[in-house]
Design a protein around this motif. Structure first.
Motif, short mmCIF file in Angstrom:
data_model
loop_
_atom_site.label_atom_id
_atom_site.label_comp_id
_atom_site.label_asym_id
_atom_site.label_seq_id
_atom_site.Cartn_x
_atom_site.Cartn_y
_atom_site.Cartn_z
N THR A 1 0.83 -1.21 0.00
CA THR A 1 0.00 0.00 0.00
C THR A 1 0.86 1.26 0.00
O THR A 1 0.60 2.20 -0.75
CB THR A 1 -0.93 0.00 1.22
N ILE A 2 1.89 1.27 0.84
CA ILE A 2 2.72 2.46 0.97
C ILE A 2 3.48 2.75 -0.32
O ILE A 2 3.65 3.91 -0.71
CB ILE A 2 3.70 2.30 2.15
N GLY A 3 3.95 1.69 -1.01
CA GLY A 3 4.72 1.89 -2.23
C GLY A 3 4.06 2.82 -3.24
O GLY A 3 4.65 3.83 -3.65
N PRO A 4 2.83 2.54 -3.66
CA PRO A 4 2.19 3.41 -4.65
C PRO A 4 1.51 4.64 -4.08
O PRO A 4 1.30 5.62 -4.80
CB PRO A 4 1.16 2.48 -5.31
N VAL A 5 1.16 4.61 -2.79
CA VAL A 5 0.36 5.70 -2.22
C VAL A 5 1.22 6.85 -1.71
O VAL A 5 0.85 8.03 -1.85
CB VAL A 5 -0.55 5.16 -1.09
N ALA A 6 2.38 6.54 -1.10
CA ALA A 6 3.20 7.57 -0.46
C ALA A 6 3.57 8.73 -1.40
O ALA A 6 3.51 9.89 -0.98
CB ALA A 6 4.46 6.94 0.14
N PRO A 7 3.96 8.48 -2.67
CA PRO A 7 4.28 9.62 -3.54
C PRO A 7 3.10 10.57 -3.74
O PRO A 7 3.29 11.79 -3.83
CB PRO A 7 4.69 8.96 -4.86
N ALA B 1 9.64 14.84 -1.59
CA ALA B 1 10.88 14.09 -1.36
C ALA B 1 10.69 13.04 -0.28
O ALA B 1 11.14 11.89 -0.42
CB ALA B 1 12.00 15.04 -0.98
N ILE B 2 10.02 13.39 0.81
CA ILE B 2 9.76 12.43 1.88
C ILE B 2 8.88 11.30 1.37
O ILE B 2 9.07 10.12 1.71
CB ILE B 2 9.12 13.12 3.10
N GLY B 3 7.88 11.66 0.55
CA GLY B 3 7.02 10.63 -0.02
C GLY B 3 7.79 9.63 -0.85
O GLY B 3 7.56 8.41 -0.77
N LEU B 4 8.75 10.11 -1.66
CA LEU B 4 9.55 9.22 -2.49
C LEU B 4 10.50 8.37 -1.63
O LEU B 4 10.68 7.18 -1.90
CB LEU B 4 10.35 10.03 -3.51
N VAL B 5 11.08 8.99 -0.62
CA VAL B 5 11.98 8.26 0.28
C VAL B 5 11.22 7.16 1.03
O VAL B 5 11.78 6.12 1.37
CB VAL B 5 12.67 9.23 1.27
N THR B 6 9.96 7.38 1.26
CA THR B 6 9.13 6.37 1.92
C THR B 6 8.69 5.28 0.94
O THR B 6 8.69 4.09 1.27
CB THR B 6 7.88 7.03 2.54
N ALA B 7 8.34 5.69 -0.26
CA ALA B 7 7.75 4.75 -1.23
C ALA B 7 8.78 3.82 -1.84
O ALA B 7 8.51 2.62 -2.02
CB ALA B 7 7.03 5.53 -2.33
#
Length: 243
Positions: free
Chosen positions: A146-152, A193-199
């Protein structure tokens, strides 16, 4: 004159600070909430990655030790009493389910594995156990998926909101200097940037861990198939001995 204005604007930007902490502290409340949520998700992602790494390494090591004991030629009944009756790892659980069903069926029906659907029950017990162990080993992987596609997109929402906030500041101050625009834009982009670092770790880990789980599932299936064949051969040998 223009050079002086630009230098003054850059000096104001540097004074405001563009470090990650400064960007967080000067962001709007909505962008801060987005950043905090993404940081918590990132912590959860790395916790799952660490947990799965050590779990998979442990179960593969235990499976290797168990297979060595299984193929050593010792008594299956003794192995069942020591490992199968109270399994502590997936491969022992598969062995215990198959052996337990075979012993119960033979005792209750008084017939061999190759008759009366006992073999089907053993195969079904193996399949159910493999499925249950796969579910247990794969727990919380849906979080990574879920986090992979949603975080960005969550980070992008923070960026859009931050840019809207920055344009609001421009309109309120009637000033388009870099000192007014840069901090708000930087804070907004920091959310992405945080979203990408998370995803990115979540996406990569989901695929790597999923592949490792598939390999271990194949290992359990192969062991279950081989063990069912061994039980079948033993049953045929007993049947021939009774004739």
């Amino acid at each position: 004159m223009d050079h002086d204005v630009t230098s003054s604007a850059l000096g104001a930007v540097n004074a405001a600070g563009l470090s990650p902490l400064d960007l967080f502290l000067h962001a709007s409340i909505v962008v801060k909430l987005v950043m905090i949520g993404l940081i918590l998700c990132s912590a959860g992602v790395w916790a799952i990655i660490a947990e799965k790494f050590f779990l998979l390494r442990r179960v593969n090591r235990e499976a290797t030790v168990f297979e060595d004991r299984f193929w050593s030629g010792g008594s299956l009944d003794e192995l069942y009493e020591s490992d199968g009756a109270r399994p502590t790892h997936p491969l022992a659980a598969v062995f215990g389910a198959a052996m337990g069903e075979w012993r119960r069926s033979a005792r209750i029906s008084g017939i061999d594995l190759v008759h009366g659907g006992v073999k089907d029950r053993v195969d079904r017990a193996i399949g159910i156990t493999v499925g249950r162990e796969n579910d247990r080993l794969g727990a919380r992987l849906v979080f990574l998926a879920t986090i992979g596609p949603v975080a960005p997109f969550v980070g992008l929402f923070g960026t859009v909101w931050g840019i809207m906030h920055a344009f609001g500041s421009i309109a309120a101050m009637h000033n388009t200097n870099l000192s007014v625009v840069a901090p708000g834009i930087s804070e907004a982009l920091f959310a992405t940037a945080i979203g990408l670092v998370t995803a990115i770790p979540a996406y990569v880990a989901y695929n790597v861990i999923g592949a490792s789980l598939d390999r271990f599932s194949d290992r359990m299936d192969a062991f279950g198939t081989e063990f069912a064949a061994i039980l079948s051969r033993q049953s045929e040998e007993r049947s021939e001995g009774k004739v």
